[in-house]
Design an enzyme around this catalytic site. Structure first.
Site, PDB file in Angstrom:
ATOM      1  N   TYR A   1       0.911  -1.200   0.006  1.00 11.96           N
ATOM      2  CA  TYR A   1      -0.106   0.072  -0.061  1.00 11.96           C
ATOM      3  C   TYR A   1       0.782   1.303   0.160  1.00 11.96           C
ATOM      4  O   TYR A   1       0.276   2.241  -0.133  1.00 11.96           O
ATOM      5  CB  TYR A   1      -1.046   0.045   1.119  1.00 11.96           C
ATOM      6  CG  TYR A   1      -1.829  -1.044   0.791  1.00 11.96           C
ATOM      7  CD1 TYR A   1      -1.676  -2.429   1.372  1.00 11.96           C
ATOM      8  CD2 TYR A   1      -3.397  -0.959   0.481  1.00 11.96           C
ATOM      9  CE1 TYR A   1      -2.621  -3.428   0.951  1.00 11.96           C
ATOM     10  CE2 TYR A   1      -4.355  -1.677   0.317  1.00 11.96           C
ATOM     11  CZ  TYR A   1      -3.906  -3.102   0.454  1.00 11.96           C
ATOM     12  OH  TYR A   1      -4.929  -4.145   0.220  1.00 11.96           O
TER      13      TYR A   1
ATOM     14  N   LYS B   1       2.764 -14.937   5.193  1.00 12.80           N
ATOM     15  CA  LYS B   1       3.274 -15.690   4.007  1.00 12.80           C
ATOM     16  C   LYS B   1       4.769 -15.866   4.024  1.00 12.80           C
ATOM     17  O   LYS B   1       5.625 -15.335   3.071  1.00 12.80           O
ATOM     18  CB  LYS B   1       2.605 -15.086   2.582  1.00 12.80           C
ATOM     19  CG  LYS B   1       3.009 -15.894   1.764  1.00 12.80           C
ATOM     20  CD  LYS B   1       1.891 -17.264   1.565  1.00 12.80           C
ATOM     21  CE  LYS B   1       2.197 -18.078   0.138  1.00 12.80           C
ATOM     22  NZ  LYS B   1       1.651 -19.321   0.527  1.00 12.80           N
TER      23      LYS B   1
ATOM     24  N   ASP C   1      -2.494 -18.741   3.406  1.00  9.32           N
ATOM     25  CA  ASP C   1      -3.415 -19.479   2.550  1.00  9.32           C
ATOM     26  C   ASP C   1      -4.070 -20.535   3.419  1.00  9.32           C
ATOM     27  O   ASP C   1      -5.169 -20.718   3.622  1.00  9.32           O
ATOM     28  CB  ASP C   1      -2.558 -20.145   1.427  1.00  9.32           C
ATOM     29  CG  ASP C   1      -0.973 -20.540   1.730  1.00  9.32           C
ATOM     30  OD1 ASP C   1      -0.492 -19.872   2.435  1.00  9.32           O
ATOM     31  OD2 ASP C   1      -0.493 -21.318   0.971  1.00  9.32           O
TER      32      ASP C   1
ATOM     33  N   ASP D   1      -6.372  -7.091   4.165  1.00 12.43           N
ATOM     34  CA  ASP D   1      -7.341  -6.443   3.114  1.00 12.43           C
ATOM     35  C   ASP D   1      -8.272  -7.456   2.432  1.00 12.43           C
ATOM     36  O   ASP D   1      -9.404  -7.814   2.697  1.00 12.43           O
ATOM     37  CB  ASP D   1      -6.426  -5.867   2.206  1.00 12.43           C
ATOM     38  CG  ASP D   1      -7.599  -4.902   1.322  1.00 12.43           C
ATOM     39  OD1 ASP D   1      -8.788  -4.706   1.772  1.00 12.43           O
ATOM     40  OD2 ASP D   1      -7.258  -4.229   0.521  1.00 12.43           O
TER      41      ASP D   1
END
Ligand code: NAP
Length: 389
Positions: free
Chosen positions: A136, A203, A250, A274
């Site tokens: 972002y 992740k 995930d 998000d």
């Protein structure tokens, strides 16, 4: 004598006006009933986004910024960012200018809401999303531009990394200082609100030095709270401490669907938070019921998760629940807990009575949707009727 509570508000663009009109009466009635008529809201009207641009030539007028700074609080509807407006998004800019580094998105099921889950009542957690870093930051270059080619050349010449010259490229910064600050805020929140668990969502197996580092720094901070935090399941009989663990992103998307009851507070870098918050909104009825808050050390701004849904603007059909619930979070933040509970209870009762807007009605058999304004009136009527809490 009535004690006045000053609250600056921004209606927002598109369908923002519809949700504001439907929610205002609910907020006023909640404060009135919660404090037996001894407190009342004094609204302070502010403009931003398209409306401000039309009126003042600026997306974020100085007066709006100064007023939010003065009162340290605001509630806002969604803002459309006009193309070519000078910065990427008014919303992102507001977060930046007030350093609103914590995004808080509660995901709670209300009885009666449509859900793809068999036991949606098990969904009750809060997504905390770092609000200022990660992709972002907007550091990216378009394929074929001089900047992109320079950057690709730098990687090749100085770092020995070859990537295809026809690539667009972006940079994902995640810093230690901001991760530490964000994690501390969430742990302090968990302690203050007697929460059960914090799960870092990352992740890190792939992005080792950004998301992996985010996880490591978060654990480092958590280790500084030995009297409050444990890293394994607490022994039987001792569930007074907060369980601190992590999940790869995930896997987390699967976990919130299959085992939502195992999660309480989710600590996420910006992009994971998000994605996850919209996916989780789908478990409890969709974007129309997903509230949010952007919180910094000085200022906090409360707003629904969704955008300005321009195709519904002025049609009086959109669901104002997420805006009302954002107001409930705001009242709790201001220490007006009773008003906050009255709003949540009244919304739940209205939905249980099968009074819902189009977005929920389309998933419920035999239910005809009511208008946005009617939904607001029905919620206001139920404020203070037999407290559920
Ligand atoms: P959006 O406004 O969130 O709308 C996408 C879809 O979500 C709508 O078409 C509608 O689905 C559903 N939806 C959204 N709000 C709803 C509500 N209150 N009740 C029921 N359904 C609702 O996303 P967008 O169309 O991508 O974005 C429009 C503008 O909003 C853009 O300018 C964007 O920059 C801005 N935006 C602002 C914020 C913010 O202010 N924080 C956040 C996101 C986007 P159906 O069509 O299926 O009914």
């Amino acid at each position: 004598m009535i004690e006045y509570v000053d609250i600056p508000y921004i209606e927002g663009d598109g369908s923002g006006e519809d949700i504001w009109n439907a929610s205002r009466g609910v907020f006023e009635e909640a404060v009135n009933k919660a404090y037996n008529g001894e407190r009342a809201i004094r609204w302070i009207y502010l403009i931003a986004g398209q409306k401000a641009l039309d009126k003042t030539g600026e997306l974020l007028p100085e007066e709006t910024l100064n007023t939010v700074k003065k009162y340290k609080i605001a509630i806002k509807g969604p803002l459309t960012t006009p193309v070519g407006g000078g910065f990427r998004s008014v919303n992102v800019y507001l977060r930046h200018v007030f350093d609103l580094y914590v995004s808080m998105r509660p995901v709670r099921y209300f009885h009666g809401l449509p859900s793809p889950l068999k036991m949606p009542e098990k969904v009750d957690f809060i997504i905390f999303r770092e609000n200022t870093e990660d992709l972002y930051k907007g550091i990216e270059w378009e394929e074929g531009t001089e900047d992109a080619l320079n950057f690709i050349g730098f990687l090749k010449d100085r770092m020995g990394i070859a990537i295809s010259e026809d690539s667009g490229v972006g940079v994902k910064p995640i810093s230690k200082s901001r991760t530490v600050k964000f994690t501390r805020w969430v742990i302090d929140y968990a302690i203050k609100n007697k929460r059960k668990a914090i799960t870092v969502v990352h992740k890190g197996n792939i992005m080792k030095y950004t998301e992996g580092a985010f996880m490591k720094w978060a654990y480092d901070v958590a280790r500084g709270y030995p009297e409050h935090i444990v890293f394994d399941k607490p022994d039987k009989g001792d569930d007074t401490k907060i369980l601190f663990n992590d999940r790869i992103a995930d896997n987390m998307f699967m976990q919130v669907i299959l085992r939502p009851e195992d999660y309480d507070l989710l600590l996420c870098p910006n992009l994971n938070g998000d994605y996850l918050s919209d996916a989780c909104a789908a478990l409890i009825g969709g974007l129309g019921v997903a509230p949010g808050a952007n919180i910094g050390d000085d200022v906090a701004i409360f707003e629904p998760t969704h955008g300005s849904a321009p195709k519904y603007a002025g049609k009086d059909v959109i669901n104002p629940t997420s805006f009302m619930l954002s107001g409930a979070i705001m009242f709790r933040h201001m220490g007006l807990d009773r008003a906050s509970r009255l709003i949540e209870d009244a919304i739940e009762k209205t939905i249980q009575d099968m009074i819902v807007t189009y977005d929920l009605a389309r998933h419920l058999e035999g239910v005809r949707p009511v208008r946005c304004s009617i939904f607001g009136e029905e919620v206001a009527k139920r404020i203070g009727e037999n407290n559920l809490h």
